[in-house]
Design an enzyme around this catalytic site. Structure first.
Site, PDB file in Angstrom:
ATOM      1  N   ASN A   9      -6.343   1.719 -13.247  1.00  0.00           N
ATOM      2  CA  ASN A   9      -5.351   0.832 -12.629  1.00  0.00           C
ATOM      3  C   ASN A   9      -3.956   1.369 -12.930  1.00  0.00           C
ATOM      4  O   ASN A   9      -3.760   2.049 -13.935  1.00  0.00           O
ATOM      5  CB  ASN A   9      -5.499  -0.571 -13.247  1.00  0.00           C
ATOM      6  CG  ASN A   9      -4.481  -1.568 -12.710  1.00  0.00           C
ATOM      7  OD1 ASN A   9      -4.249  -1.647 -11.500  1.00  0.00           O
ATOM      8  ND2 ASN A   9      -3.847  -2.318 -13.593  1.00  0.00           N
ATOM      9  N   ASN A  52       1.590   2.992  -2.566  1.00  0.00           N
ATOM     10  CA  ASN A  52       0.871   3.920  -3.457  1.00  0.00           C
ATOM     11  C   ASN A  52      -0.366   4.502  -2.776  1.00  0.00           C
ATOM     12  O   ASN A  52      -0.679   5.676  -2.953  1.00  0.00           O
ATOM     13  CB  ASN A  52       0.475   3.229  -4.765  1.00  0.00           C
ATOM     14  CG  ASN A  52       1.596   3.230  -5.777  1.00  0.00           C
ATOM     15  OD1 ASN A  52       1.901   4.247  -6.383  1.00  0.00           O
ATOM     16  ND2 ASN A  52       2.244   2.084  -5.936  1.00  0.00           N
ATOM     17  N   ASP A 110      -5.314  -5.627 -17.889  1.00  0.00           N
ATOM     18  CA  ASP A 110      -4.280  -4.737 -18.443  1.00  0.00           C
ATOM     19  C   ASP A 110      -4.519  -4.320 -19.889  1.00  0.00           C
ATOM     20  O   ASP A 110      -3.560  -4.025 -20.603  1.00  0.00           O
ATOM     21  CB  ASP A 110      -2.890  -5.402 -18.344  1.00  0.00           C
ATOM     22  CG  ASP A 110      -2.544  -5.775 -16.914  1.00  0.00           C
ATOM     23  OD1 ASP A 110      -2.985  -5.056 -15.994  1.00  0.00           O
ATOM     24  OD2 ASP A 110      -1.841  -6.776 -16.724  1.00  0.00           O
ATOM     25  N   GLY A 129       0.792  -1.240   0.000  1.00  0.00           N
ATOM     26  CA  GLY A 129       0.000   0.000   0.000  1.00  0.00           C
ATOM     27  C   GLY A 129       0.813   1.273   0.000  1.00  0.00           C
ATOM     28  O   GLY A 129       0.320   2.325   0.402  1.00  0.00           O
ATOM     29  N   HIS A 165      -0.120  -0.090 -13.652  1.00  0.00           N
ATOM     30  CA  HIS A 165       0.632  -1.317 -13.938  1.00  0.00           C
ATOM     31  C   HIS A 165       2.123  -0.968 -13.960  1.00  0.00           C
ATOM     32  O   HIS A 165       2.511   0.034 -14.563  1.00  0.00           O
ATOM     33  CB  HIS A 165       0.192  -1.891 -15.293  1.00  0.00           C
ATOM     34  CG  HIS A 165       0.788  -3.225 -15.554  1.00  0.00           C
ATOM     35  ND1 HIS A 165       0.341  -4.380 -14.937  1.00  0.00           N
ATOM     36  CD2 HIS A 165       1.842  -3.597 -16.322  1.00  0.00           C
ATOM     37  CE1 HIS A 165       1.086  -5.396 -15.327  1.00  0.00           C
ATOM     38  NE2 HIS A 165       1.999  -4.949 -16.171  1.00  0.00           N
TER      39      HIS A 165
HETATM   40  C1  GAR Z   1       2.841  -1.320  -7.653  1.00  0.00           C
HETATM   41  O1  GAR Z   1       4.119  -1.315  -8.230  1.00  0.00           O
HETATM   42  C2  GAR Z   1       1.782  -1.486  -8.724  1.00  0.00           C
HETATM   43  O2  GAR Z   1       2.132  -0.932  -9.959  1.00  0.00           O
HETATM   44  C3  GAR Z   1       1.695  -2.984  -8.828  1.00  0.00           C
HETATM   45  O3  GAR Z   1       1.776  -3.443  -7.509  1.00  0.00           O
HETATM   46  C4  GAR Z   1       2.652  -2.567  -6.793  1.00  0.00           C
HETATM   47  C5  GAR Z   1       2.006  -2.257  -5.450  1.00  0.00           C
HETATM   48  O4  GAR Z   1       2.896  -1.580  -4.611  1.00  0.00           O
HETATM   49  N1  GAR Z   1       0.465  -3.395  -9.471  1.00  0.00           N
HETATM   50  C6  GAR Z   1       0.390  -4.466 -10.246  1.00  0.00           C
HETATM   51  O5  GAR Z   1       1.323  -5.209 -10.450  1.00  0.00           O
HETATM   52  C7  GAR Z   1      -0.996  -4.698 -10.851  1.00  0.00           C
HETATM   53  N2  GAR Z   1      -0.918  -5.643 -11.923  1.00  0.00           N
HETATM   54  P1  GAR Z   1       2.379  -0.883  -3.297  1.00  0.00           P
HETATM   55  O6  GAR Z   1       1.502  -1.894  -2.569  1.00  0.00           O
HETATM   56  O7  GAR Z   1       3.617  -0.546  -2.521  1.00  0.00           O
HETATM   57  O8  GAR Z   1       1.601   0.345  -3.708  1.00  0.00           O
END
Ligand code: GAR
Length: 190
Positions: free
Chosen positions: A104, A16, A147, A14, A106
């Site tokens: 989303n 982000n 995606d 989390g 990616h």
């Molecule tokens: C992020 O890098 C996001 O782009 C990726 O998961 C990570 C979550 O990081 N999402 C995917 O791979 C979706 N297909 P976080 O939990 O530290 O925000």
């Protein structure tokens, strides 16, 4: 003036989510109303406690076999639903009820490295194994295929020979922190 409401979905750490919450915390125009997670022990839930943000957990049955997440979302009246590290596929009912309102992020330059199983470190390992000279982020609308929705924004990072999947992940995360909240803000101001 009523503020525009965002709901976030997340499955893991989390970081982000935290970055988005902090970006909008003093805004009177945009408000993060809730974070929904499919993992009850995900660190994102703890972050929400520390950030004083509502968090809800749902399991696979609730998500795919009932309309309870859909009903919760309808009740929250979000202007935008943001998948910020959310690893389950969105049910079609939710997509149909929020047309052009689900986005989303990616961690690669789609259409490269998209699709089932391509998330988090799996993406960065594949980028490294293929010897790519750049990677980056893609922010896109969510449709019924993983995606594949229309791309809203991409940003690139250079990959150097010494980079590892871990350092690629760091570069990508930095791009995410710099671009994701601003892209959300831009979409909500359009
Ligand atoms: C992020 O890098 C996001 O782009 C990726 O998961 C990570 C979550 O990081 N999402 C995917 O791979 C979706 N297909 P976080 O939990 O530290 O925000």
């Amino acid at each position: 003036m009523n503020s525009k409401r965002i709901v976030l979905f997340a499955s893991g750490s989390g970081s982000n989510v935290e970055n988005i919450v902090r970006y909008f915390q003093d805004s009177d125009k945009i408000k993060v109303v809730c974070v929904l997670s499919n993992k009850k022990d995900a660190y994102v839930i703890e972050r929400c406690d520390l950030l004083h943000i509502n968090a809800l957990y749902f399991n696979r049955t609730a998500f795919y076999k009932t309309d309870c997440v859909l009903e919760i979302l309808k009740a929250m009246r979000p202007e935008l639903i943001v998948l910020a590290g959310f690893l389950w596929k969105m049910p079609i009912d939710i997509i149909d009820n929020f047309p052009n309102k689900i986005i989303n992020i990616h961690p690669a330059l789609l259409p490269k490295y998209g699709g089932k199983g391509m998330y988090g470190m799996a993406v960065h390992r594949a980028v490294k194994e293929n010897g790519d000279l750049e990677s980056g982020i893609t922010i896109h609308y969510v449709n019924k295929n993983y995606d594949e929705g229309a791309i809203i924004h991409q940003a690139k990072a250079t990959i150097l020979p010494d980079d590892t999947p871990e350092t690629i992940a760091e570069k990508v995360h930095r791009l995410e922190y710099a671009h994701f909240p601003k892209t959300i803000e831009r979409l909500l101001n359009e």
